[in-house]
Motif scaffolding. Structure first.
Motif, PDB file in Angstrom:
ATOM      1  N   ASN A 191      38.316  37.338 -47.752  1.00 46.11           N
ATOM      2  CA  ASN A 191      38.087  36.416 -48.867  1.00 46.11           C
ATOM      3  C   ASN A 191      37.011  35.387 -48.514  1.00 46.11           C
ATOM      4  OD1 ASN A 191      39.604  37.113 -51.137  1.00 46.11           O
ATOM      5  ND2 ASN A 191      41.499  36.375 -50.199  1.00 46.11           N
ATOM      6  N   GLN A 224      44.826  39.557 -52.660  1.00 39.71           N
ATOM      7  CA  GLN A 224      45.236  38.386 -51.871  1.00 39.71           C
ATOM      8  C   GLN A 224      44.462  37.137 -52.328  1.00 39.71           C
ATOM      9  OE1 GLN A 224      46.727  37.221 -47.792  1.00 39.71           O
ATOM     10  NE2 GLN A 224      44.804  38.226 -47.332  1.00 39.71           N
ATOM     11  N   ALA A 259      50.347  33.355 -49.104  1.00 37.37           N
ATOM     12  CA  ALA A 259      50.009  34.353 -50.121  1.00 37.37           C
ATOM     13  C   ALA A 259      51.130  35.292 -50.521  1.00 37.37           C
ATOM     14  CB  ALA A 259      48.836  35.200 -49.616  1.00 37.37           C
ATOM     15  N   THR A 286      40.783  38.143 -43.726  1.00 32.33           N
ATOM     16  CA  THR A 286      41.278  38.407 -45.092  1.00 32.33           C
ATOM     17  C   THR A 286      40.213  39.003 -46.005  1.00 32.33           C
ATOM     18  OG1 THR A 286      40.619  36.227 -45.879  1.00 32.33           O
ATOM     19  CG2 THR A 286      42.849  36.432 -44.966  1.00 32.33           C
ATOM     20  N   SER A 319      43.914  40.804 -58.852  1.00 30.08           N
ATOM     21  CA  SER A 319      45.066  40.040 -58.341  1.00 30.08           C
ATOM     22  C   SER A 319      46.119  39.702 -59.403  1.00 30.08           C
ATOM     23  CB  SER A 319      44.559  38.753 -57.683  1.00 30.08           C
ATOM     24  OG  SER A 319      43.988  37.898 -58.653  1.00 30.08           O
ATOM     25  N   HIS A 373      39.879  36.918 -55.568  1.00 31.45           N
ATOM     26  CA  HIS A 373      41.133  37.138 -54.835  1.00 31.45           C
ATOM     27  C   HIS A 373      41.133  38.611 -54.449  1.00 31.45           C
ATOM     28  CE1 HIS A 373      42.123  33.182 -56.199  1.00 31.45           C
ATOM     29  NE2 HIS A 373      42.156  33.538 -57.466  1.00 31.45           N
ATOM     30  N   VAL A 397      47.844  39.150 -43.922  1.00 29.44           N
ATOM     31  CA  VAL A 397      48.354  38.417 -45.101  1.00 29.44           C
ATOM     32  C   VAL A 397      48.565  36.959 -44.722  1.00 29.44           C
ATOM     33  CG1 VAL A 397      50.184  38.277 -46.840  1.00 29.44           C
ATOM     34  CG2 VAL A 397      49.461  40.514 -45.972  1.00 29.44           C
ATOM     35  N   ALA A 443      49.456  38.088 -58.213  1.00 28.21           N
ATOM     36  CA  ALA A 443      49.367  37.512 -56.867  1.00 28.21           C
ATOM     37  C   ALA A 443      49.616  36.002 -56.952  1.00 28.21           C
ATOM     38  CB  ALA A 443      47.983  37.773 -56.274  1.00 28.21           C
ATOM     39  N   HIS A 471      50.549  38.698 -51.653  1.00 29.18           N
ATOM     40  CA  HIS A 471      49.441  39.661 -51.706  1.00 29.18           C
ATOM     41  C   HIS A 471      49.966  40.881 -52.471  1.00 29.18           C
ATOM     42  CE1 HIS A 471      46.414  42.495 -50.531  1.00 29.18           C
ATOM     43  NE2 HIS A 471      46.083  41.957 -49.367  1.00 29.18           N
TER      44      HIS A 471
END
Ligand SMILES: Cc1ncc(COP(=O)(O)O)c(C=O)c1O
Length: 375
Positions: A114, A139, A281, A112, A164, A135, A277, A167, A283
């Protein structure tokens, strides 16, 4: 000139969508003569707080300042540490340095991009004051895990929600999940005010302090109780923001649909990994970021060149970990701190996903990712 028209499509990587409604809104502000601290700011703040699902929203000049004020409100001090991802826009960690505090870089999840809660946990020390998850690309980060770490160590979570808008993490909007949320309304974002930012929180004390800091610490006209700044948003920006907020959901839907179609086009292409994803989430695809693996016939930068040649705009978010920027090397950050970040920096490529991209564009993009188009 050989007389041939260049029929190549031109698909930019970003395109701000501004139209008649924004023009009318700005005209209204200009006619009112009230350019600052008026009705538009109040209305924008209220509408944004309502949309995100928080009690308070404070409009500021940009996303960098939103992060700066969030840390200032938490009374970040010299020598404090704040855990940030190294795979982000540089503002995420610069805001820590503004306070004489130390950004401590945590690695990311390879799927991801993240921040990785396990690595965050490793990096917590007695000096850690906050975590700033980003984020990234639209996402949400793994907020439950991050909040648990924060609770265990009595530290704050400041969401960098600059990418985001709208999101959701487990059906809750980003910007409402941590102690404070920070948004950017820069021109390319899912909603824009040109330049602009917003701070969101349910904490009334923090809101009070941020409002004071935004406006020279002024409690009544020419009475200043703390040293503050001028970080106010203009009425013009807020008027644009209100219109843009009204269109955000529809435009995010378009981004998500475009992402789905790009996924379908990329699915069978060997060596390109589409965005992952998470189950939890929503996204909103500020960016659609693929990974160019070793078994793809072109190396990432060569692919970017090829697509540029074909009229397709791309970008590399981000070409190097923040700690490898020369500004950070000068501060002594020169070790290979985050291996997954380093690897991702070599592989990522953002493709156009914004709401102006249509079905034909997507067919064109995916066709130009096929090996046959390289010669
Ligand atoms: C992740 C992230 N954080 C912070 C910022 C800073 O926002 P701004 O450009 O509005 O100052 C940005 C904006 O580009 C961003 O993408």
């Amino acid at each position: 000139m050989n007389g041939n028209f260049n029929m190549k499509r031109q698909i930019p990587i970003a395109k701000p969508l501004l139209g008649r409604e924004e023009e009318d809104a700005i005209r209204g502000v200009l006619r009112s003569g009230m350019l600052v601290q008026g009705k538009q700011i109040k209305a924008f703040e209220e509408a944004f707080a309502d949309y995100i699902g928080v009690e308070h929203a404070v409009a500021v000049t940009n996303g960098t300042i939103a992060l700066d004020l969030a840390l200032k409100a938490l009374k970040l001090d010299l020598g404090d540490e704040v855990i940030v991802p190294a795979f982000s826009f540089i503002a995420t960690s610069n805001c820590v340095l503004f306070h004489g505090a130390k950004p401590v870089f945590a690695d990311i999840d390879q799927k991801t991009f993240n921040i990785d809660p396990a690595d965050v946990n490793e990096k917590v020390t007695g000096k850690t004051k906050a975590i700033i998850p980003v984020h990234l690309f639209g996402q949400p980060a793994k907020m439950d895990e991050l909040k648990e770490i924060a609770q265990d160590h009595e530290i704050y979570v400041i969401e960098d929600a600059a990418q985001s808008h709208g999101a959701e993490y487990k059906e809750q909007k980003t910007g409402s999940l941590g102690d404070i949320g920070c948004f950017s309304f820069y021109a390319t974002k899912n909603m824009t005010t040109g330049e602009g930012g917003m701070i969101t929180t349910n904490n009334s004390e923090v809101t009070k302090r941020i409002r004071l800091l935004r406006h020279h610490g002024q409690t009544e006209k020419y009475h200043h109780t703390i040293i503050g700044y001028n970080y106010r948003m203009t009425e013009l920006s807020a008027a644009i923001g209100l219109v843009q907020l009204g269109k955000l959901e529809e435009r995010n839907e378009k981004r998500m649909k475009n992402a789905e179609k790009l996924d379908e086009g990329i699915e069978n292409l060997h060596g390109l990994t589409p965005p992952y994803v998470e189950e939890y989430a929503k996204h909103v695809f500020y960016q659609y970021v693929v990974k160019v693996e070793d078994d793809y016939p072109l190396e990432r930068n060569k692919l970017a060149d090829h697509l540029k040649e074909m009229g397709i705009g791309t970008a590399v978010h981000y070409p190097m970990p923040i700690y490898k920027q020369s500004a950070y090397r000068k501060l002594g950050y020169d070790k290979k701190i985050c291996p997954v970040t380093e690897e991702s920096c070599r592989r990522v490529l953002s493709l156009p996903v914004h709401p102006s991209v249509n079905e034909k564009d997507i067919q064109y993009i995916t066709a130009k990712l096929q090996t046959q188009s390289f010669s």
